[in-house]
Design a protein around this motif. Structure first.
Motif, short mmCIF file in Angstrom:
data_model
loop_
_atom_site.label_atom_id
_atom_site.label_comp_id
_atom_site.label_asym_id
_atom_site.label_seq_id
_atom_site.Cartn_x
_atom_site.Cartn_y
_atom_site.Cartn_z
N ALA A 130 0.83 -1.21 0.00
CA ALA A 130 0.00 0.00 0.00
C ALA A 130 0.86 1.25 0.00
O ALA A 130 0.57 2.22 -0.72
CB ALA A 130 -0.94 -0.01 1.21
N LEU A 131 1.94 1.25 0.80
CA LEU A 131 2.83 2.41 0.83
C LEU A 131 3.52 2.60 -0.52
O LEU A 131 3.66 3.73 -1.00
CB LEU A 131 3.87 2.24 1.93
CG LEU A 131 3.41 2.43 3.37
CD1 LEU A 131 4.58 2.26 4.33
CD2 LEU A 131 2.76 3.79 3.57
N ASP A 132 3.98 1.51 -1.11
CA ASP A 132 4.63 1.61 -2.42
C ASP A 132 3.68 2.22 -3.45
O ASP A 132 4.08 3.07 -4.25
CB ASP A 132 5.09 0.23 -2.89
CG ASP A 132 6.31 -0.27 -2.14
OD1 ASP A 132 6.84 0.48 -1.29
OD2 ASP A 132 6.74 -1.41 -2.40
N GLU A 133 2.43 1.79 -3.43
CA GLU A 133 1.47 2.30 -4.40
C GLU A 133 1.18 3.79 -4.18
O GLU A 133 1.08 4.56 -5.13
CB GLU A 133 0.17 1.50 -4.33
CG GLU A 133 -0.84 1.87 -5.42
CD GLU A 133 -0.24 1.82 -6.82
OE1 GLU A 133 -0.50 2.76 -7.61
OE2 GLU A 133 0.50 0.86 -7.12
N LEU A 134 1.07 4.19 -2.91
CA LEU A 134 0.87 5.61 -2.62
C LEU A 134 2.07 6.43 -3.08
O LEU A 134 1.91 7.53 -3.64
CB LEU A 134 0.65 5.82 -1.12
CG LEU A 134 -0.73 5.42 -0.57
CD1 LEU A 134 -0.73 5.50 0.95
CD2 LEU A 134 -1.82 6.32 -1.16
N ALA A 135 3.27 5.92 -2.84
CA ALA A 135 4.48 6.63 -3.27
C ALA A 135 4.52 6.76 -4.79
O ALA A 135 4.89 7.82 -5.33
CB ALA A 135 5.72 5.92 -2.75
N ARG A 136 4.16 5.70 -5.49
CA ARG A 136 4.14 5.77 -6.96
C ARG A 136 3.11 6.78 -7.44
O ARG A 136 3.36 7.54 -8.39
CB ARG A 136 3.83 4.39 -7.54
CG ARG A 136 4.92 3.35 -7.32
CD ARG A 136 4.62 2.09 -8.11
NE ARG A 136 5.50 1.00 -7.70
CZ ARG A 136 5.15 0.02 -6.86
NH1 ARG A 136 3.92 -0.02 -6.37
NH2 ARG A 136 6.01 -0.92 -6.54
N ALA A 137 1.94 6.78 -6.79
CA ALA A 137 0.89 7.73 -7.18
C ALA A 137 1.35 9.16 -6.96
O ALA A 137 1.11 10.04 -7.81
CB ALA A 137 -0.39 7.45 -6.39
N PHE A 138 2.02 9.41 -5.84
CA PHE A 138 2.51 10.76 -5.59
C PHE A 138 3.58 11.15 -6.60
O PHE A 138 3.62 12.29 -7.09
CB PHE A 138 3.06 10.86 -4.17
CG PHE A 138 3.70 12.19 -3.88
CD1 PHE A 138 2.97 13.36 -3.98
CD2 PHE A 138 5.04 12.27 -3.52
CE1 PHE A 138 3.56 14.60 -3.72
CE2 PHE A 138 5.63 13.49 -3.26
CZ PHE A 138 4.89 14.66 -3.36
N ALA A 139 4.46 10.20 -6.94
CA ALA A 139 5.50 10.47 -7.93
C ALA A 139 4.89 10.83 -9.29
O ALA A 139 5.49 11.58 -10.07
CB ALA A 139 6.43 9.27 -8.06
N ARG A 140 3.68 10.31 -9.55
CA ARG A 140 2.99 10.63 -10.81
C ARG A 140 2.26 11.97 -10.73
O ARG A 140 1.66 12.41 -11.71
CB ARG A 140 1.99 9.52 -11.16
CG ARG A 140 2.64 8.19 -11.51
CD ARG A 140 1.63 7.23 -12.13
NE ARG A 140 0.55 6.91 -11.21
CZ ARG A 140 0.54 5.83 -10.42
NH1 ARG A 140 1.57 4.99 -10.43
NH2 ARG A 140 -0.48 5.59 -9.62
N GLY A 141 2.26 12.61 -9.54
CA GLY A 141 1.65 13.92 -9.42
C GLY A 141 0.37 13.98 -8.62
O GLY A 141 -0.27 15.03 -8.57
#
Length: 231
Positions: A38-49
């Motif tokens: 879940a944390l990895d997915e949130l971090a990826r989403a934030f990296a996408r803006g």
């Protein structure tokens, strides 16, 4: 509202029992593990803006980062500043996470390094004040001699206070490894990834830290025994 100070957990030890440094440290361990996916997915989403992903991310990690920073720095205000700096680095430099390791491993490395740096700076500024405070804290309270003789050596609260003083005197690198291993409960291999060093380095650092804790606790017990011994 800021996170609360870490508290000791677990049952009380039997009176008269002796605890090793590692055993006493683990009295305060605990806390649920991160949901890495879940944390990895949130971090990826934030990296996408996705700005909302950052809000969700910091809500999940803030308390755990505070506890880690507090266990390294030993002060609430320092721990809160470390968490703020760590989250700012995430916001500013999310691209520095290369996804070869879990996001929380990278975040723990950032937080640990910031906490170590802050502890080192504080120690350089306040060595004299700390020595004065340590001497003052060891002076017996007026009228408390009987209480100290009867209760202090076998009281869990006293033993934990002694441990905190000993941990405060550890070198920053040793203190960080103790916090990650015995408070956060992380495997040694994971600590090596977080610290960016070899597994053998983590093992030797932890071994030396626990030896130093045991030596300091033993010295404090001898000092107490000498102070109460008959002249």
């Amino acid at each position: 509202m800021p996170p609360t100070e870490p508290r000791a957990a677990g049952g009380r030890r039997r009176r008269g029992s002796r605890a090793s440094a590692a055993e006493v440290v683990t009295l305060t361990a605990g806390g649920a593990r991160f949901d890495n996916e879940a944390l990895d997915e949130l971090a990826r989403a934030f990296a996408r803006g996705d700005e909302s992903a950052f809000e969700a991310l910091q809500a999940q990690v803030r308390d755990r980062l505070y506890r880690l920073a507090y266990r390294i720095t030993g002060r609430r205000d320092d721990a809160l500043d470390v968490v703020q700096d760590a989250l700012f680095k995430v916001y500013r430099d999310i691209g520095a996470w290369n996804e070869r390791s879990a996001f929380y491993s990278w975040l723990y490395r950032v937080t640990t390094n910031l906490a170590i740096d802050r502890l080192r700076r504080r120690r350089r500024r306040t060595v004299l004040q700390q020595r004065i405070a340590e001497r003052s804290s060891r002076r017996p309270r007026p009228g408390a001699e009987h209480e100290a003789v009867v209760d202090a050596r076998h009281d869990d609260a006293v033993r934990l206070a002694q441990l905190r003083r000993a941990v405060d005197r550890l070198a920053p690198q040793q203190r960080a490894v103790v916090a990650l291993r015995h408070y956060e409960g992380l495997p040694l291999a994971e600590i090596a990834r977080i610290r960016g060093c070899a597994l053998g380095t983590v093992k030797s650092t932890l071994h030396q830290a626990l030896r130093n804790l045991q030596r300091m606790l033993a010295a404090e017990r001898r000092s107490e025994g000498g102070g109460h011994g008959g002249a």
